[in-house]
Design a protein around this motif. Structure first.
Motif, PDB file in Angstrom:
ATOM      1  N   UNK A   1       1.074  -1.268  -0.536  1.00 39.80           N
ATOM      2  CA  UNK A   1      -0.409  -0.106   0.129  1.00 39.80           C
ATOM      3  C   UNK A   1       1.282   1.154  -0.011  1.00 39.80           C
ATOM      4  N   UNK A   2       2.070   0.753   0.761  1.00 40.34           N
ATOM      5  CA  UNK A   2       3.103   2.404   0.769  1.00 40.34           C
ATOM      6  C   UNK A   2       3.230   2.799  -0.294  1.00 40.34           C
ATOM      7  N   UNK A   3       4.151   1.340  -1.248  1.00 41.23           N
ATOM      8  CA  UNK A   3       4.285   1.724  -2.596  1.00 41.23           C
ATOM      9  C   UNK A   3       3.542   2.080  -3.283  1.00 41.23           C
ATOM     10  N   UNK A   4       2.206   1.720  -3.563  1.00 40.01           N
ATOM     11  CA  UNK A   4       1.336   2.344  -4.455  1.00 40.01           C
ATOM     12  C   UNK A   4       0.631   3.392  -4.667  1.00 40.01           C
ATOM     13  N   UNK A   5       1.041   4.228  -3.336  1.00 41.96           N
ATOM     14  CA  UNK A   5       1.049   5.497  -2.876  1.00 41.96           C
ATOM     15  C   UNK A   5       1.609   6.933  -3.018  1.00 41.96           C
ATOM     16  N   UNK A   6       3.570   6.258  -3.779  1.00 41.20           N
ATOM     17  CA  UNK A   6       4.515   6.903  -3.086  1.00 41.20           C
ATOM     18  C   UNK A   6       4.365   8.273  -3.878  1.00 41.20           C
ATOM     19  N   UNK A   7       4.121   9.031  -3.182  1.00 40.85           N
ATOM     20  CA  UNK A   7       3.892  10.655  -3.783  1.00 40.85           C
ATOM     21  C   UNK A   7       5.177  12.073  -2.551  1.00 40.85           C
ATOM     22  N   UNK A   8       5.313  11.517  -2.085  1.00 40.57           N
ATOM     23  CA  UNK A   8       6.295  12.503  -1.339  1.00 40.57           C
ATOM     24  C   UNK A   8       7.666  12.216  -1.203  1.00 40.57           C
ATOM     25  N   UNK A   9       8.396  13.392  -1.648  1.00 39.66           N
ATOM     26  CA  UNK A   9       9.575  13.570  -1.509  1.00 39.66           C
ATOM     27  C   UNK A   9      10.516  13.117  -0.645  1.00 39.66           C
ATOM     28  N   UNK A  10      11.427  11.842  -0.937  1.00 39.43           N
ATOM     29  CA  UNK A  10      12.990  11.938   0.301  1.00 39.43           C
ATOM     30  C   UNK A  10      11.809  10.908   0.528  1.00 39.43           C
ATOM     31  N   UNK A  11      10.427  10.471   0.705  1.00 34.98           N
ATOM     32  CA  UNK A  11       9.981   9.208   1.221  1.00 34.98           C
ATOM     33  C   UNK A  11      11.108   7.466   1.234  1.00 34.98           C
TER      34      UNK A  11
ATOM     35  N   UNK B   1       6.852 -11.869  -6.290  1.00 32.70           N
ATOM     36  CA  UNK B   1       8.101 -10.931  -6.320  1.00 32.70           C
ATOM     37  C   UNK B   1       8.398 -10.272  -7.324  1.00 32.70           C
ATOM     38  N   UNK B   2       7.880 -10.954  -8.464  1.00 33.83           N
ATOM     39  CA  UNK B   2       8.256  -9.585  -9.650  1.00 33.83           C
ATOM     40  C   UNK B   2       7.855  -8.195  -9.229  1.00 33.83           C
ATOM     41  N   UNK B   3       6.441  -8.326  -9.109  1.00 35.33           N
ATOM     42  CA  UNK B   3       5.454  -7.069  -8.395  1.00 35.33           C
ATOM     43  C   UNK B   3       5.733  -5.835  -7.059  1.00 35.33           C
ATOM     44  N   UNK B   4       6.783  -7.190  -6.953  1.00 35.77           N
ATOM     45  CA  UNK B   4       7.656  -6.559  -5.600  1.00 35.77           C
ATOM     46  C   UNK B   4       8.503  -6.109  -5.581  1.00 35.77           C
ATOM     47  N   UNK B   5       8.925  -6.689  -6.358  1.00 31.93           N
ATOM     48  CA  UNK B   5      10.402  -5.703  -6.811  1.00 31.93           C
ATOM     49  C   UNK B   5      10.929  -4.289  -8.137  1.00 31.93           C
ATOM     50  N   UNK B   6       9.288  -4.807  -8.496  1.00 31.69           N
ATOM     51  CA  UNK B   6       9.382  -3.658  -9.319  1.00 31.69           C
ATOM     52  C   UNK B   6       8.828  -2.694  -8.531  1.00 31.69           C
ATOM     53  N   UNK B   7       7.726  -2.154  -7.694  1.00 31.50           N
ATOM     54  CA  UNK B   7       7.338  -1.163  -7.048  1.00 31.50           C
ATOM     55  C   UNK B   7       8.637  -1.043  -6.112  1.00 31.50           C
ATOM     56  N   UNK B   8       9.451  -2.158  -5.329  1.00 38.49           N
ATOM     57  CA  UNK B   8      11.344  -1.236  -4.492  1.00 38.49           C
ATOM     58  C   UNK B   8      11.582  -0.557  -5.501  1.00 38.49           C
ATOM     59  N   UNK B   9      11.790  -0.606  -6.866  1.00 40.08           N
ATOM     60  CA  UNK B   9      13.478  -0.603  -6.990  1.00 40.08           C
ATOM     61  C   UNK B   9      12.540   0.850  -7.542  1.00 40.08           C
ATOM     62  N   UNK B  10      11.371   0.878  -7.834  1.00 36.44           N
ATOM     63  CA  UNK B  10      11.010   3.236  -8.189  1.00 36.44           C
ATOM     64  C   UNK B  10      11.474   3.751  -6.597  1.00 36.44           C
ATOM     65  N   UNK B  11      11.557   3.477  -6.218  1.00 41.44           N
ATOM     66  CA  UNK B  11      11.898   4.164  -4.685  1.00 41.44           C
ATOM     67  C   UNK B  11      13.549   4.143  -4.390  1.00 41.44           C
ATOM     68  N   UNK B  12      13.866   3.074  -4.289  1.00 44.01           N
ATOM     69  CA  UNK B  12      15.932   2.879  -3.791  1.00 44.01           C
ATOM     70  C   UNK B  12      16.081   2.192  -4.901  1.00 44.01           C
ATOM     71  N   UNK B  13      17.740   2.420  -5.207  1.00 41.57           N
ATOM     72  CA  UNK B  13      17.822   1.966  -5.625  1.00 41.57           C
ATOM     73  C   UNK B  13      18.402   0.996  -5.950  1.00 41.57           C
ATOM     74  N   UNK B  14      17.968   0.066  -7.002  1.00 41.51           N
ATOM     75  CA  UNK B  14      18.027  -1.974  -7.581  1.00 41.51           C
ATOM     76  C   UNK B  14      19.588  -2.173  -6.661  1.00 41.51           C
ATOM     77  N   UNK B  15      19.536  -3.368  -6.094  1.00 41.61           N
ATOM     78  CA  UNK B  15      20.548  -3.289  -4.832  1.00 41.61           C
ATOM     79  C   UNK B  15      20.470  -5.376  -5.156  1.00 41.61           C
ATOM     80  N   UNK B  16      21.533  -6.668  -4.358  1.00 41.93           N
ATOM     81  CA  UNK B  16      21.148  -7.928  -4.844  1.00 41.93           C
ATOM     82  C   UNK B  16      20.009  -8.378  -4.414  1.00 41.93           C
ATOM     83  N   UNK B  17      19.697  -7.524  -3.279  1.00 43.00           N
ATOM     84  CA  UNK B  17      18.809  -8.153  -2.254  1.00 43.00           C
ATOM     85  C   UNK B  17      17.627  -8.664  -3.044  1.00 43.00           C
ATOM     86  N   UNK B  18      17.428  -7.769  -4.685  1.00 42.73           N
ATOM     87  CA  UNK B  18      16.020  -7.725  -4.872  1.00 42.73           C
ATOM     88  C   UNK B  18      15.978  -8.553  -5.703  1.00 42.73           C
TER      89      UNK B  18
END
Length: 500
Positions: A403-413, A436-453
């Motif tokens: 839910x948090x990732x789906x409404x990501x609107x805050x600068x710097x969050x 997993x692919x859907x979650x990874x795609x959401x996460x990579x929009x707000x943090x740099x891609x890393x090996x954990x993904x």
């Protein structure tokens, strides 16, 4: 720059008559410049186009109305926009700046660009504009930015010029010492002030009371309060007794704090919502729920309109007291009040739920807001996710993080990295490839891609018997993601499965 035609329009529409130097009020519901600018609530929005367009339309430009706009913007802490209007006035020659207008602009420059820019503006003023007002505005800039040496040097100049004759000047210096943590110097400034025949005002005494309170010197604070009560030129106000109540409360003197609050209430204008809010907060800090509810009832009776700030204060107080049942009723009152939606209001009780580990209640309230089409914020969903994860409710944590990732609107969050790593690890062990692919795609929009993904993706693909492991590895190389120890273990397991 305005075209020639626009300059002519400016000269035609400018009303310099002194009658317009008072605030203009819209009594006929006609569109005014103030009514056009006031709703532009985004502090980063430039007001110059609206000002230029107003002039271009040939509409009347009133000095008093522009001053009212600046005053209103300052009051709402929209300093950049206030400065923009002031500089536009000066640049267009809307009026000849007096020392008062220069002081306002100098103050705004200090707030927006810093004391060095304010200092430069002051130095460029004509000698006749360097009055007690402009000197005072610069002193305030120095104090606000904790410039001790510059403040004291500037004060000395003001004394030499005879400009240190108002309590405001000394109040600034007392504030400086408070800001610097040099509380013991404040009483000396008050003494110097009185020695120079400058009568302290209410604020002077309150600063001094606070300086004693900061040093846990309750006796010293009481002496100042008693002196203040004896001064014929001082009218005791609710704020002063509220300061005393706050200091008593911090010292653990609950009875004295309560007595001071009673005195404060007696001097309070019955329609002063801000005063009620302050007293409500102080009673909450003393743990007195009955008085909080009593004052809220009085405020609702005395003040016809309750803005969102009033509800936030009341909710914060009830949450502090752990009175969630009462807080929920106040939230219902707000929801039916007709006030404009402001997420900070429900967020107050949501934060309280989280602090008490009532994550389910927090999630239900958030979901209810979304169902009603009301915006929420990713950071609060992230906090609920963190709470769920900490108590072992990983699936619920995952849903809240989604839910948090789906409404990501805050600068710097940014999501909590520990939570993201834990959820990725859990998904890698239990989730489907698609999840997993859907979650990874959401996460990579707000943090740099890393090996954990990628580790999560690899584990999900291997568990699902996917034939696309090599595609995942190729993607890692493309994005220059190096393997870690976990990656090597995952790939070793895959090779065993492949060879079996």
């Amino acid at each position: 720059m305005l075209m020639l035609m626009d300059v002519k329009l400016l000269s035609k529409t400018l009303i310099r008559n002194v009658m317009w130097r008072t605030y203009y009020t819209n009594r006929t519901n006609k569109v005014t410049l103030y009514s056009k600018i006031s709703p532009l609530g985004n502090p980063s929005l430039s007001l110059v186009p609206e000002l230029e367009y107003w002039v271009h339309q040939g509409k009347k430009l009133r000095v008093g109305e522009l001053q009212r706009i600046i005053h209103d913007l300052r009051k709402r802490k929209r300093f950049s926009q206030a400065l923009e209007v002031s500089e536009w006035m000066k640049r267009k020659g809307v009026c000849i700046f007096s020392a008062t207008e220069h002081a306002v602009q100098l103050d705004l420059i200090g707030r927006v660009r810093g004391f060095l820019s304010a200092e430069s503006y002051f130095n460029d003023l004509r000698d006749e504009d360097k009055t007690d007002k402009t000197y005072g505005a610069l002193l305030n800039c120095y104090v606000r930015q904790h410039q001790r040496d510059k403040s004291l040097s500037h004060l000395q100049k003001m004394k030499e010029l005879g400009f240190a004759s108002s309590p405001l000047t000394y109040n600034d210096i007392m504030c400086l010492y408070i800001n610097l943590g040099q509380y013991e110097k404040v009483p000396d400034v008050l003494a110097e002030m009185k020695g120079n025949q400058v009568l302290p005002d209410n604020f002077s005494y309150r600063i001094c009371m606070n300086s004693y309170g900061m040093r846990s010197d309750i006796e010293g604070m009481e002496n100042v309060l008693e002196e203040m009560e004896c001064q014929p030129h001082i009218v005791m106000d609710w704020n002063t007794y509220a300061v005393a109540a706050n200091l008593y409360g911090k010292a653990g003197l609950t009875d004295k704090a309560t007595n001071a609050l009673k005195k404060s209430e007696k001097t309070l204008d019955k329609k002063d919502a801000l005063g009620y809010n302050h007293l409500i907060s102080l009673y909450a800090s003393l743990g007195n729920k009955d008085e909080v509810l009593r004052l809220w009832s009085l405020e609702k009776t005395a003040c016809k309109r309750h803005i969102n700030r009033d509800y936030i204060v009341m909710l914060e107080s009830l949450v502090r007291l752990g009175a969630f049942e009462e807080a929920e009723k106040v939230l219902e009152e707000w929801q039916s009040s007709g006030n404009c939606y402001d997420f900070r209001v429900p967020n107050t009780i949501i934060v309280g739920y989280i602090e008490k580990q009532l994550y389910g209640k927090a999630e239900v309230l958030l979901e209810d807001l979304i169902e009603k089409g009301k915006p929420t914020a990713p950071n609060i969903w992230g906090k609920v996710a963190t709470g769920y994860l900490d108590i072992g409710e990983t699936e619920k944590a995952l849903e809240c993080m989604k839910a948090a990732l789906s409404i990501h609107v805050e600068k710097g969050w940014k999501p909590n990295h520990r939570v993201v790593r834990s959820l990725l690890s859990w998904l890698g062990d239990k989730g489907s490839v698609e999840e997993v692919e859907a979650f990874v795609e959401s996460v990579r929009n707000v943090i740099p891609v890393n090996i954990k993904l990628y580790n999560a993706l690899l584990k999900a693909h291997i568990r699902g018997g996917s034939t696309e492991i090599n595609k995942v590895l190729d993607s890692m190389k493309t994005e220059n993601i190096d393997e870690d120890e976990e990656t090597k273990n995952i790939l070793a397991m895959w090779q065993k499965l492949e060879s079996a």
